[in-house]
Design a protein around this motif. Structure first.
Motif, PDB file in Angstrom:
ATOM      1  N   LEU A   1      14.528   6.632  -4.839  1.00 40.09           N
ATOM      2  CA  LEU A   1      13.254   5.980  -5.152  1.00 40.09           C
ATOM      3  C   LEU A   1      12.309   6.036  -3.961  1.00 40.09           C
ATOM      4  CD1 LEU A   1      12.182   4.542  -7.676  1.00 40.09           C
ATOM      5  CD2 LEU A   1      12.840   2.380  -6.634  1.00 40.09           C
ATOM      6  N   ALA A   2      12.875   5.946  -2.749  1.00 39.16           N
ATOM      7  CA  ALA A   2      12.057   6.035  -1.536  1.00 39.16           C
ATOM      8  C   ALA A   2      11.760   7.482  -1.163  1.00 39.16           C
ATOM      9  CB  ALA A   2      12.771   5.335  -0.381  1.00 39.16           C
ATOM     10  N   ALA A   3      12.751   8.356  -1.356  1.00 33.97           N
ATOM     11  CA  ALA A   3      12.609   9.745  -0.900  1.00 33.97           C
ATOM     12  C   ALA A   3      11.472  10.479  -1.593  1.00 33.97           C
ATOM     13  CB  ALA A   3      13.928  10.484  -1.108  1.00 33.97           C
ATOM     14  N   THR A   4      11.279  10.217  -2.878  1.00 34.02           N
ATOM     15  CA  THR A   4      10.214  10.907  -3.618  1.00 34.02           C
ATOM     16  C   THR A   4       9.181   9.938  -4.175  1.00 34.02           C
ATOM     17  OG1 THR A   4      11.499  10.865  -5.683  1.00 34.02           O
ATOM     18  CG2 THR A   4      11.784  12.780  -4.250  1.00 34.02           C
ATOM     19  N   GLY A   5       9.214   8.714  -3.701  1.00 35.34           N
ATOM     20  CA  GLY A   5       8.330   7.682  -4.251  1.00 35.34           C
ATOM     21  C   GLY A   5       6.857   7.950  -4.059  1.00 35.34           C
ATOM     22  N   LYS A   6       6.470   8.501  -2.885  1.00 36.08           N
ATOM     23  CA  LYS A   6       5.049   8.753  -2.650  1.00 36.08           C
ATOM     24  C   LYS A   6       4.531   9.841  -3.576  1.00 36.08           C
ATOM     25  CE  LYS A   6       4.934   7.065   2.107  1.00 36.08           C
ATOM     26  NZ  LYS A   6       4.677   7.374   3.527  1.00 36.08           N
ATOM     27  N   GLY A   7       5.327  10.889  -3.769  1.00 36.94           N
ATOM     28  CA  GLY A   7       4.931  11.953  -4.689  1.00 36.94           C
ATOM     29  C   GLY A   7       4.844  11.477  -6.129  1.00 36.94           C
ATOM     30  N   HIS A   8       5.710  10.531  -6.472  1.00 37.19           N
ATOM     31  CA  HIS A   8       5.723   9.992  -7.825  1.00 37.19           C
ATOM     32  C   HIS A   8       4.764   8.813  -7.993  1.00 37.19           C
ATOM     33  CE1 HIS A   8       9.513  12.246  -8.014  1.00 37.19           C
ATOM     34  NE2 HIS A   8       9.488  12.107  -9.317  1.00 37.19           N
ATOM     35  N   MET A   9       4.099   8.413  -6.929  1.00 37.83           N
ATOM     36  CA  MET A   9       3.145   7.299  -6.946  1.00 37.83           C
ATOM     37  C   MET A   9       3.826   5.959  -7.239  1.00 37.83           C
ATOM     38  SD  MET A   9      -0.309   8.980  -8.627  1.00 37.83           S
ATOM     39  CE  MET A   9       0.381   9.331 -10.237  1.00 37.83           C
ATOM     40  N   THR A  10       5.061   5.799  -6.737  1.00 34.70           N
ATOM     41  CA  THR A  10       5.774   4.540  -6.917  1.00 34.70           C
ATOM     42  C   THR A  10       5.042   3.389  -6.251  1.00 34.70           C
ATOM     43  OG1 THR A  10       7.863   5.773  -6.940  1.00 34.70           O
ATOM     44  CG2 THR A  10       8.005   3.396  -6.622  1.00 34.70           C
ATOM     45  N   ASP A  11       4.582   3.637  -5.031  1.00 35.13           N
ATOM     46  CA  ASP A  11       3.867   2.580  -4.310  1.00 35.13           C
ATOM     47  C   ASP A  11       2.593   2.177  -5.027  1.00 35.13           C
ATOM     48  OD1 ASP A  11       2.984   5.177  -3.762  1.00 35.13           O
ATOM     49  OD2 ASP A  11       2.287   4.698  -1.745  1.00 35.13           O
ATOM     50  N   VAL A  12       1.894   3.158  -5.574  1.00 40.15           N
ATOM     51  CA  VAL A  12       0.653   2.878  -6.296  1.00 40.15           C
ATOM     52  C   VAL A  12       0.934   2.015  -7.531  1.00 40.15           C
ATOM     53  CG1 VAL A  12      -1.268   3.891  -7.583  1.00 40.15           C
ATOM     54  CG2 VAL A  12      -0.442   4.991  -5.479  1.00 40.15           C
ATOM     55  N   ALA A  13       2.006   2.365  -8.251  1.00 42.11           N
ATOM     56  CA  ALA A  13       2.356   1.621  -9.466  1.00 42.11           C
ATOM     57  C   ALA A  13       2.667   0.158  -9.154  1.00 42.11           C
ATOM     58  CB  ALA A  13       3.553   2.278 -10.146  1.00 42.11           C
ATOM     59  N   ILE A  14       3.386  -0.074  -8.061  1.00 41.96           N
ATOM     60  CA  ILE A  14       3.747  -1.442  -7.667  1.00 41.96           C
ATOM     61  C   ILE A  14       2.528  -2.200  -7.164  1.00 41.96           C
ATOM     62  CG2 ILE A  14       5.061  -2.782  -5.967  1.00 41.96           C
ATOM     63  CD1 ILE A  14       7.241  -0.599  -6.178  1.00 41.96           C
TER      64      ILE A  14
END
Length: 399
Positions: free
Chosen positions: A47-60
């Protein structure tokens, strides 16, 4: 097994496990702490390794920042024991102290879990959980897969599947008319409009494959740009099933009634894998996403063309078997390369699996249930660098 409402989720891309799941978790945590002064969210493993590419931080952040500032902590080297997609939410008080830590996992398809036997979904409504059991039920009752879905879900399931089908069609139609560059550092041009236009110029035998490619690209590109799609079974594999069904509904004039029955059968296939193995790329690699999507589309197509229960099972088995070992190594952590192209090839392969199974009597050595068990073991045997970490395979080449 759970309802198809839990498998087919309507939402925003690009990732069910990295975007939809974390966003839902943030909403749940916010409900517990609507007066918080600040939040800290730690993302672990894949979740951390590809989170920026997947926009995880943006979603949260879209959820939590409406109330208070958010600090995202990235821990790509730390894998929590239950699942690679772990995250921890905490509140921060006025003195800077953290309170009420909540650890939760995004386990694929937008679903959440707090650990063993705590999937955050509805009650089990299917009493049969293997293909062998369901086939026996079909043989004894004289009915087929979609009828078993209706027995378990009730007739109201057709209203939901009609909504699912509408969203799928809208994604195809937006995508084949949407030109430009996909978001992110790769500068990847959308291909669906060009493929659609070129395919129309070919003779019927080549046009069929070209259109299927175009439809799969259309949905996958919509997903990559944060468009509205349906998890089938995930965001990263959301182009396969819509492409096959859209193509068959428009070029073979199958009625909506029959398309919905095919959607139910496809959902049953996806549900079996989700229940007995995994549909998370971070857990078992892309075989659990695109491979399962191919199995779902293969079964749906075989049913539409009049396949027997045995032939439908065979088509699904082939769709998954020939994706065994597929890694999940997205370049830059984006759901673009190789994800989009894989959706197109898997859609075409699903039609091939249907045709191959239809020529047979449905009898074969390796059962669907066995392939699901093998897929699960193969996925767990894959090194973690090949399971949505962007540290191996194609992703490493670009670094």
């Amino acid at each position: 097994m759970k309802s198809l409402h839990e498998l087919y989720r309507i939402g925003i891309g690009p990732s069910s496990s990295h975007t939809m799941g974390p966003q839902t978790a943030a909403q749940r945590y916010l409900e517990r702490h609507p007066q918080a002064t600040a939040f800290e969210v730690t993302l672990y493993g894949s979740l951390a390794a590809t989170g920026k590419g997947h926009m995880t931080d943006v979603a949260i952040e879209r959820v939590l920042q409406e109330v208070a500032p958010v600090r995202i902590v990235w821990e790509p080297r730390t894998f929590l024991p239950y699942h690679p997609n772990g995250m921890k939410f905490t509140c921060i008080d006025t003195e800077g102290k953290t309170t009420d830590p909540w650890t939760v996992y995004s386990i694929g398809g937008g679903a959440l879990s707090e650990g063993e036997d705590t999937e955050d979904e509805g009650a089990d409504i299917y009493d049969l959980n293997t293909m062998e059991e369901i086939i026996r039920w079909c043989q004894e009752s004289g009915r087929t897969f979609w009828e078993y879905v209706e027995v378990c879900e009730g007739p109201e399931i057709w209203n939901y599947l009609r909504e699912v089908w509408t969203v799928m069609c809208e994604a195809v139609e937006r995508g084949i008319d949407h030109e430009g560059v996909l978001p992110g550092p790769l500068g990847l041009q959308r291909k669906a409009p060009t493929y659609y236009t070129k395919a129309k110029g070919y003779k019927a035998n080549l046009q069929s494959d070209g259109l299927v490619y175009a439809y799969a690209l259309a949905v996958s590109e919509e997903n990559a740009s944060g468009g509205r799609i349906v998890t089938a079974p995930t965001c990263g594999s959301c182009g396969v099933l819509p492409a096959v069904l859209y193509h068959l509904s428009h070029n073979h004039t199958f009625s909506e009634h029959r398309i919905l029955h095919a959607l139910a059968t496809a959902g049953l296939i996806g549900n079996l894998v989700k229940h007995n193995a995994s549909i998370s790329g971070a857990d078992v690699g892309c075989q659990g996403e695109v491979g399962v999507a191919c199995a779902m589309a293969s079964a749906a197509a075989c049913q539409l063309f009049g396949g027997t229960v045995a032939q439908i099972e065979y088509a699904a088995e082939m769709g998954l078997e020939h994706h065994l070992g597929m890694t999940c190594d997205p370049v830059c952590g984006l759901v673009q390369i190789p994800c989009i192209e894989r959706n197109a090839f898997a859609a075409a392969r699903a039609l091939d699996a249907n045709f191959y199974a239809s020529l047979s009597d449905g009898q074969h050595r390796v059962s669907f249930d066995r392939i699901v068990r093998v897929m699960k073991q193969t996925g767990h045997d894959l090194p973690s660098v090949y399971k949505e970490t962007s540290e191996g395979g194609l992703a490493k080449i670009e670094k």
